[in-house]
Scaffold this motif. Structure first.
Motif, PDB file in Angstrom:
ATOM      1  N   VAL A 169      23.691  59.253 -11.991  1.00  0.00           N
ATOM      2  CA  VAL A 169      24.988  59.486 -11.357  1.00  0.00           C
ATOM      3  C   VAL A 169      25.257  60.981 -11.225  1.00  0.00           C
ATOM      4  N   ASP A 170      25.667  61.380 -10.039  1.00  0.00           N
ATOM      5  CA  ASP A 170      26.063  62.771  -9.829  1.00  0.00           C
ATOM      6  C   ASP A 170      27.415  63.047 -10.491  1.00  0.00           C
ATOM      7  N   PRO A 171      27.702  64.323 -10.814  1.00  0.00           N
ATOM      8  CA  PRO A 171      26.854  65.497 -10.580  1.00  0.00           C
ATOM      9  C   PRO A 171      25.786  65.738 -11.648  1.00  0.00           C
ATOM     10  N   SER A 172      25.804  64.940 -12.728  1.00  0.00           N
ATOM     11  CA  SER A 172      24.858  65.204 -13.814  1.00  0.00           C
ATOM     12  C   SER A 172      23.414  64.940 -13.403  1.00  0.00           C
ATOM     13  N   ALA A 173      23.189  64.003 -12.490  1.00  0.00           N
ATOM     14  CA  ALA A 173      21.812  63.657 -12.110  1.00  0.00           C
ATOM     15  C   ALA A 173      21.054  64.861 -11.574  1.00  0.00           C
ATOM     16  N   THR A 174      21.759  65.767 -10.914  1.00  0.00           N
ATOM     17  CA  THR A 174      21.087  66.946 -10.358  1.00  0.00           C
ATOM     18  C   THR A 174      20.616  67.894 -11.445  1.00  0.00           C
ATOM     19  N   ALA A 175      21.140  67.747 -12.658  1.00  0.00           N
ATOM     20  CA  ALA A 175      20.743  68.618 -13.765  1.00  0.00           C
ATOM     21  C   ALA A 175      19.586  68.051 -14.565  1.00  0.00           C
ATOM     22  N   CYS A 176      19.128  66.845 -14.231  1.00  0.00           N
ATOM     23  CA  CYS A 176      18.115  66.177 -15.050  1.00  0.00           C
ATOM     24  C   CYS A 176      16.690  66.469 -14.622  1.00  0.00           C
ATOM     25  N   GLY A 177      16.485  66.934 -13.397  1.00  0.00           N
ATOM     26  CA  GLY A 177      15.125  67.146 -12.921  1.00  0.00           C
ATOM     27  C   GLY A 177      14.373  65.837 -12.814  1.00  0.00           C
ATOM     28  N   ALA A 178      13.065  65.894 -12.970  1.00  0.00           N
ATOM     29  CA  ALA A 178      12.251  64.678 -12.965  1.00  0.00           C
ATOM     30  C   ALA A 178      12.530  63.882 -14.232  1.00  0.00           C
ATOM     31  N   LEU A 179      12.408  62.564 -14.138  1.00  0.00           N
ATOM     32  CA  LEU A 179      12.694  61.689 -15.274  1.00  0.00           C
ATOM     33  C   LEU A 179      11.414  61.029 -15.779  1.00  0.00           C
ATOM     34  N   HIS A 180      11.275  60.970 -17.095  1.00  0.00           N
ATOM     35  CA  HIS A 180      10.135  60.294 -17.717  1.00  0.00           C
ATOM     36  C   HIS A 180      10.673  59.439 -18.852  1.00  0.00           C
ATOM     37  N   LEU A 181      10.382  58.137 -18.800  1.00  0.00           N
ATOM     38  CA  LEU A 181      10.894  57.204 -19.800  1.00  0.00           C
ATOM     39  C   LEU A 181       9.829  56.892 -20.836  1.00  0.00           C
ATOM     40  N   VAL A 182      10.192  57.035 -22.105  1.00  0.00           N
ATOM     41  CA  VAL A 182       9.337  56.634 -23.222  1.00  0.00           C
ATOM     42  C   VAL A 182       9.856  55.298 -23.743  1.00  0.00           C
ATOM     43  N   ASP A 183       9.048  54.267 -23.651  1.00  0.00           N
ATOM     44  CA  ASP A 183       9.461  52.926 -24.056  1.00  0.00           C
ATOM     45  C   ASP A 183       9.464  52.824 -25.577  1.00  0.00           C
ATOM     46  N   LEU A 184      10.613  52.441 -26.136  1.00  0.00           N
ATOM     47  CA  LEU A 184      10.714  52.262 -27.584  1.00  0.00           C
ATOM     48  C   LEU A 184      10.763  50.795 -27.977  1.00  0.00           C
ATOM     49  N   GLY A 185      10.649  49.904 -27.006  1.00  0.00           N
ATOM     50  CA  GLY A 185      10.689  48.481 -27.324  1.00  0.00           C
ATOM     51  C   GLY A 185      12.070  47.984 -27.698  1.00  0.00           C
ATOM     52  N   LEU A 186      13.114  48.601 -27.144  1.00  0.00           N
ATOM     53  CA  LEU A 186      14.479  48.192 -27.476  1.00  0.00           C
ATOM     54  C   LEU A 186      14.859  46.927 -26.718  1.00  0.00           C
ATOM     55  N   ASP A 187      15.677  46.114 -27.358  1.00  0.00           N
ATOM     56  CA  ASP A 187      16.205  44.900 -26.741  1.00  0.00           C
ATOM     57  C   ASP A 187      17.582  45.223 -26.188  1.00  0.00           C
ATOM     58  N   LEU A 188      17.655  45.463 -24.881  1.00  0.00           N
ATOM     59  CA  LEU A 188      18.884  45.927 -24.243  1.00  0.00           C
ATOM     60  C   LEU A 188      19.472  44.846 -23.354  1.00  0.00           C
ATOM     61  N   GLY A 189      20.785  44.822 -23.276  1.00  0.00           N
ATOM     62  CA  GLY A 189      21.474  43.854 -22.440  1.00  0.00           C
ATOM     63  C   GLY A 189      21.656  44.362 -21.026  1.00  0.00           C
ATOM     64  N   PRO A 190      22.670  43.846 -20.305  1.00  0.00           N
ATOM     65  CA  PRO A 190      22.928  44.266 -18.927  1.00  0.00           C
ATOM     66  C   PRO A 190      23.156  45.772 -18.838  1.00  0.00           C
TER      67      PRO A 190
END
Length: 463
Positions: A182-203
């Motif tokens: 979500v902008d405007p913060s998304a423009t400050a994140c650069g490229a995104l890389h997700l590290v999977d921790l095996g979390l059980d997340l809902g919606p």
């Protein structure tokens, strides 16, 4: 589907995971993923200079443990400690691996190859303390890898209030966070890389369609299809003053995703539409209308006539000024200035808090609202939100919104729900712009021409 969760969602999932895992296991997984991402960015570890900006929370601990791993691989790792309280085990591990720490930037090497931002965790408030802000400012120009989220952003809102880190790469853990999309913060994140921790997340709080999702949602004709069963979309747009808006809206609708496009407007504009698009026909029954682009003084009448047909309507541009009651089943497509005018808000506030404004607009008007921007947001009255991550800055060009309105209308007529039609239309629009621009300037007409190829590519690559 790329899913972004709130801080509360993440903490609840982490607590559940920690209850079944050995102590410290989640942090070690995060640190290992973070260190690997830094190695990939630098093209190696040996001989590289790495500076850690370490705050008091777990993100600081992640940075310290990752620093220890990098130091063990031959990197020169230093840590600037920006809080009285520091993750003790992580700091001890860094020192054992040969790293060093200090509380004054002047005591550390002046030219690191990369900075790891572990100042604040996901629970931090927007903005940075003065000492942290000064350190970030003094390191301007050095590539930055943010740990989970760039420090100083509103993690659950995407809002920015005060100084913050701008990252070249953000390595996030377990799931994406709202601030990543979500902008405007998304423009400050650069490229995104997700590290999977095996979390059980809902919606998820916010989602972003991926190519496979678009492929699954795209309308495709069956073996017994005919032009009426594939959907008919009508376009009421353009005026003597703005005839080009009609041409562009029709171009967005006439990309092959429906069986027929109808155009209704001034005869002088209709003649130009028929020359440019000979397959487009006149008034008649439709499954959806597109209303407003270039409508000028005629937009109120256009909207009233379209609503009288009791079919889904895409309301864009001039027609937005005449929305004065809830419109269930519609898709409103404002940019920030138009949404501000509709809700008596300041444009600057809409741009600063787009997520809050688009959600409120969807509730207020009882329909899907597509708020155009760098990361376009699509909100449903039930609270769901999707962010569009396709597109390029060159897409900020006259007429691009007209093409988008026509495209969304075609998807509505083809049978997609308003939420899916707006989401898929925005994704295709951005992807077409990216391909058509090819790194350079772009016009709205080229976006429309590119849409069929994007559809073909999406179906072929993933089919």
């Amino acid at each position: 589907m790329l899913r972004a969760h709130t801080v509360e969602d993440v903490r609840r999932a982490e607590q559940a995971a920690m209850a079944r895992l050995p102590d410290g296991a989640l942090m070690q997984r995060a640190a290992a993923g973070l260190a690997a991402a830094v190695v990939d960015l630098l093209g190696g570890a040996y001989g590289r200079r790495v500076l850690l900006l370490v705050g008091p929370g777990d993100n600081g601990g992640d940075a310290l443990w990752a620093g220890a791993r990098l130091a063990a691989r031959g990197a020169s790792v230093e840590a600037l400690l920006l809080a009285e309280r520091t993750h003790a085990d992580g700091l001890a591990a860094l020192r054992r691996a040969g790293g060093r720490a200090a509380r004054d930037l002047a005591d550390l090497h002046p030219s690191p190859d990369v900075v790891l931002d572990g100042i604040l965790g996901i629970g931090g408030r927007p903005g940075l303390r003065d000492d942290a802000a000064r350190a970030v400012e003094r390191l301007a120009g050095v590539p930055v890898v943010a740990v989970d989220v760039p420090s100083g952003l509103g993690v659950d809102t995407g809002e920015v209030d005060g100084p913050h880190v701008r990252a070249d790469l953000t390595v996030t853990f377990g799931t994406h966070k709202v601030a990543h999309l979500v902008d405007p913060s998304a423009t400050a994140c650069g490229a995104l890389h997700l590290v999977d921790l095996g979390l059980d997340l809902g919606p998820a709080a916010v989602e972003a369609l991926q190519p496979a999702d678009v492929r699954d949602l795209l309308p495709r004709p069956g073996p017994d299809a005919q032009k009426y069963s594939r959907g008919v979309v009508g376009v009421r747009a353009g005026s003597a003053t703005y005839p080009g808006a009609a041409l562009l809206a029709v171009a967005g609708a006439n990309t092959g995703l429906v069986g027929m496009v109808r155009y209704v407007g001034a005869s002088s504009v209709a003649d130009r539409v028929r020359v440019a698009h000979p397959e487009v026909v006149g008034d008649g029954r439709v499954q959806a209308w597109v209303v407003g682009p270039g409508g000028g003084d005629d937009a109120a009448g256009m909207l009233a006539e379209a609503l009288a047909d009791d079919v889904p309507v895409v309301v864009d541009a001039d027609a937005l000024r005449h929305v004065d009651a809830p419109l269930p089943g519609a898709v409103l497509t404002p940019h920030a200035g138009e949404l501000a005018a509709m809700t008596d808000a300041e444009r600057a506030d809409v741009e600063a808090r787009p997520l809050a404004h688009v959600r409120e607009a969807a509730r207020r008007w009882g329909c899907v609202v597509l708020l155009k921007g760098h990361h376009t947001l699509v909100a449903d009255p039930d609270g769901r939100v999707r962010a569009t991550t396709t597109g390029v800055p060159w897409l900020a060009t006259a007429g691009a919104g007209d093409v988008l309105a026509g495209l969304v209308g075609a998807l509505l007529a083809a049978g997609l729900t308003p939420y899916d039609a707006a989401s898929v239309g925005s994704w295709l629009h951005g992807a077409a712009a990216t391909e058509a621009a090819a790194g350079g300037p772009l016009t709205a007409s080229r976006v429309a021409v590119q849409i069929p190829q994007v559809v073909r590519d999406t179906l072929a690559e993933l089919g």
